[in-house]
Design an enzyme around this catalytic site. Structure first.
Site, PDB file in Angstrom:
ATOM      1  N   TYR A  86      -2.675 -30.720  11.038  1.00  9.62           N
ATOM      2  CA  TYR A  86      -2.860 -31.738  12.076  1.00  9.62           C
ATOM      3  C   TYR A  86      -2.752 -31.140  13.483  1.00  9.62           C
ATOM      4  O   TYR A  86      -3.688 -31.230  14.284  1.00  9.62           O
ATOM      5  CB  TYR A  86      -1.841 -32.867  11.889  1.00  9.62           C
ATOM      6  CG  TYR A  86      -1.724 -33.791  13.082  1.00  9.62           C
ATOM      7  CD1 TYR A  86      -2.822 -34.532  13.523  1.00  9.62           C
ATOM      8  CD2 TYR A  86      -0.523 -33.905  13.785  1.00  9.62           C
ATOM      9  CE1 TYR A  86      -2.733 -35.370  14.627  1.00  9.62           C
ATOM     10  CE2 TYR A  86      -0.421 -34.747  14.884  1.00  9.62           C
ATOM     11  CZ  TYR A  86      -1.517 -35.468  15.298  1.00  9.62           C
ATOM     12  OH  TYR A  86      -1.432 -36.291  16.397  1.00  9.62           O
ATOM     13  N   LYS A 113      -5.825 -30.416  16.200  1.00 11.05           N
ATOM     14  CA  LYS A 113      -5.767 -31.134  17.483  1.00 11.05           C
ATOM     15  C   LYS A 113      -5.761 -30.151  18.651  1.00 11.05           C
ATOM     16  O   LYS A 113      -6.392 -30.384  19.688  1.00 11.05           O
ATOM     17  CB  LYS A 113      -4.531 -32.036  17.548  1.00 11.05           C
ATOM     18  CG  LYS A 113      -4.608 -33.285  16.685  1.00 11.05           C
ATOM     19  CD  LYS A 113      -5.664 -34.277  17.150  1.00 11.05           C
ATOM     20  CE  LYS A 113      -5.222 -35.065  18.355  1.00 11.05           C
ATOM     21  NZ  LYS A 113      -6.229 -36.087  18.742  1.00 11.05           N
TER      22      LYS A 113
END
Length: 488
Positions: free
Chosen positions: A234, A238
């Site tokens: 994640y 990002k």
């Protein structure tokens, strides 16, 4: 930094919100409609096969939520007509190149000619998401939204919601393309995309099942993240998305918002609204249901949380502050660790007091008794404790269960479930359990000061974590909200 009223800015504006069914997106939509019903149009990009399924998702996953009850009380039967007039549903997907998967060419042209603001909230937030999915949404999706925004002739500002991750004092500075957390050279986003495609082709050629492909992509994401110093897929994907936005923005006014751990609403539209199991809420749910009796971590460590409505207010104020004002370093970290830190010990104490006084009622109709969680300070001590306290007992139950014709099946299954739950949580959150990072928010504080100096509606667009009493928030707002909206 000078700027005017947020409410006045929103009047007659046309806004695109991506990830429209997400937690923050819903709160942002509700806030805009509540404070400025004279907004011109809000385009909501959401994944759907067609207009009909998009409409169903809007009703079931957005407007139908309890979050909108204040608006319903305020507008009554007029709410549906306001929604029909103000909201334009856009079936699409940010992982689809520059047109965001919007098939209707007339709708695309309309947005390119009318949009004033784009807020990119679309993301997959699963820590162990498949690398193909996370790269497509969090990284390439950020690029696609930026490219779409560049085609909007009236656009005043793009707000991209990101995240931050590194040890020590985490500054509000941009990621350069190819930057890594551990100094390892060679991070190439295009090459990462090629590696994913190559791996998928190999798996498909071998005739791998969909489940096997999904597992392989999860493993690949975690492996690639750790190569360059990120703890999970994640935050890695990002960060790469933020790199692309910063690199390709040119003269477009772009704002990067980096929230920390987002929790239930502090005040608006009412205290305690939350949706889904959000990071620390995995601990709260497991603990309240009696499944979490031991854990791993630094009990004195800081856990940086921020209520969702404060994040939305920061997004909105930053949007106004940077409209038509391209700025090199418009990065705002919205958190609490510098100005009003909360520690894991606060979380533990408040959780114990709350669930002791208001225990969860189990399936058997009895209150679930909770005790103090045993917190181990190292991975070795955690494994040793689990082996002595639970795994030996589990093995004994397994043998007894076999010898006595599954007489102990329920006890064995219950203990096995508890052990797997704790082990999964520890594995998933291990990088954060001893996390030593503190999120500097100097830019964000300057934004707060500018809002006060400009006599902005600071009572309406509050985002100062200093105002939060953590014991009161956890005990009277957050835990009740988690029990009401998350416990099943």
């Amino acid at each position: 930094m000078e700027f005017g009223s947020v409410v006045q800015f929103l009047e007659d504006k046309t806004i695109l919100i991506t990830g429209a069914t997400g937690f923050l997106a819903k709160i942002l939509l509700e806030k805009i409609l509540r404070v400025q019903p004279k907004v011109k149009k809000i385009y909501l990009l959401l994944r759907a096969a067609d207009a009909k399924s998009a409409s169903q998702r809007l009703q079931n996953e957005v407007i139908g939520k309890d979050l909108f009850r204040i608006l319903k009380e305020k507008w009554g039967e007029n709410l549906n007509s306001i929604v029909t007039k103000k909201i334009v549903l856009v079936p699409g997907d940010i992982s689809y190149e520059d047109d965001l998967g919007v098939k209707d060419s007339n709708l695309r042209e309309e947005m390119w000619s009318q949009l004033d603001v784009v807020v990119n909230l679309a993301a997959t937030t699963n820590f162990d998401e498949g690398y193909d999915v996370a790269l497509g949404i969090n990284t390439m999706g950020a690029k696609h939204v930026l490219c779409f925004a560049k085609k909007c002739v009236r656009l005043k500002v793009l707000v991209h919601v990101s995240t931050g991750e590194r040890a020590g004092l985490i500054l509000e500075t941009p990621y350069g393309v190819g930057d890594t957390l551990n100094g390892v050279c060679g991070l190439d986003i295009d090459e990462e995309k090629k590696l994913v495609d190559q791996k998928l082709n190999e798996l498909q050629a071998e005739g791998a099942t969909a489940e096997a492909i999904k597992d392989a992509m999860k493993d690949m994401g975690m492996e690639r993240a750790k190569v360059y110093g990120w703890p999970n897929t994640y935050v890695f994907t990002k960060a790469m998305g933020e790199m692309l936005v910063g690199h390709l923005k040119e003269d477009l006014s772009v704002v990067i918002i980096r929230p920390t751990i987002v929790t239930s609403t502090y005040k608006e539209p009412f205290p305690g609204w939350v949706e889904g199991v959000r990071t620390i809420d995995s601990l709260a749910v497991g603990y309240g249901k009696g499944r979490l009796t031991c854990f791993l971590g630094d009990i004195t460590g800081i856990v940086d949380v921020i209520p969702a409505d404060m994040v939305v207010n920061a997004i909105t104020v930053a949007m106004v502050a940077h409209a038509n004002r391209p700025y090199e370093n418009a990065i705002y970290q919205v958190g609490s660790s510098v100005r009003n830190p909360m520690r894991y010990t606060n979380l533990q104490d408040c959780g114990f007091n709350y669930f002791t006084n208001k225990p969860w009622i189990g399936k058997d109709g009895r209150p679930v008794k909770v005790g103090r969680v045993k917190v181990l300070s190292s991975m070795a001590s955690f494994h040793r404790y689990m082996a002595i306290r639970y795994l030996i007992l589990l093995k004994g139950l397994e043998l007894a269960n076999t010898a006595f014709c599954h007489f102990f099946e329920d006890k064995y299954s219950d203990l096995n479930r508890k052990i797997k739950f704790v082990m999964k949580l520890v594995e998933l959150y291990r990088p954060y359990l001893f996390f030593q990072g503190v999120f500097d928010d100097l830019n964000t504080e300057k934004l707060r000061m500018a809002a006060r100096e400009n006599n902005l509606e600071t009572d309406m667009f509050y985002f100062d974590p200093k105002t939060i009493d953590w014991e009161d928030y956890l005990t009277n707002i957050h835990f009740p909200g988690v029990v009401k909206y998350v416990f099943k």
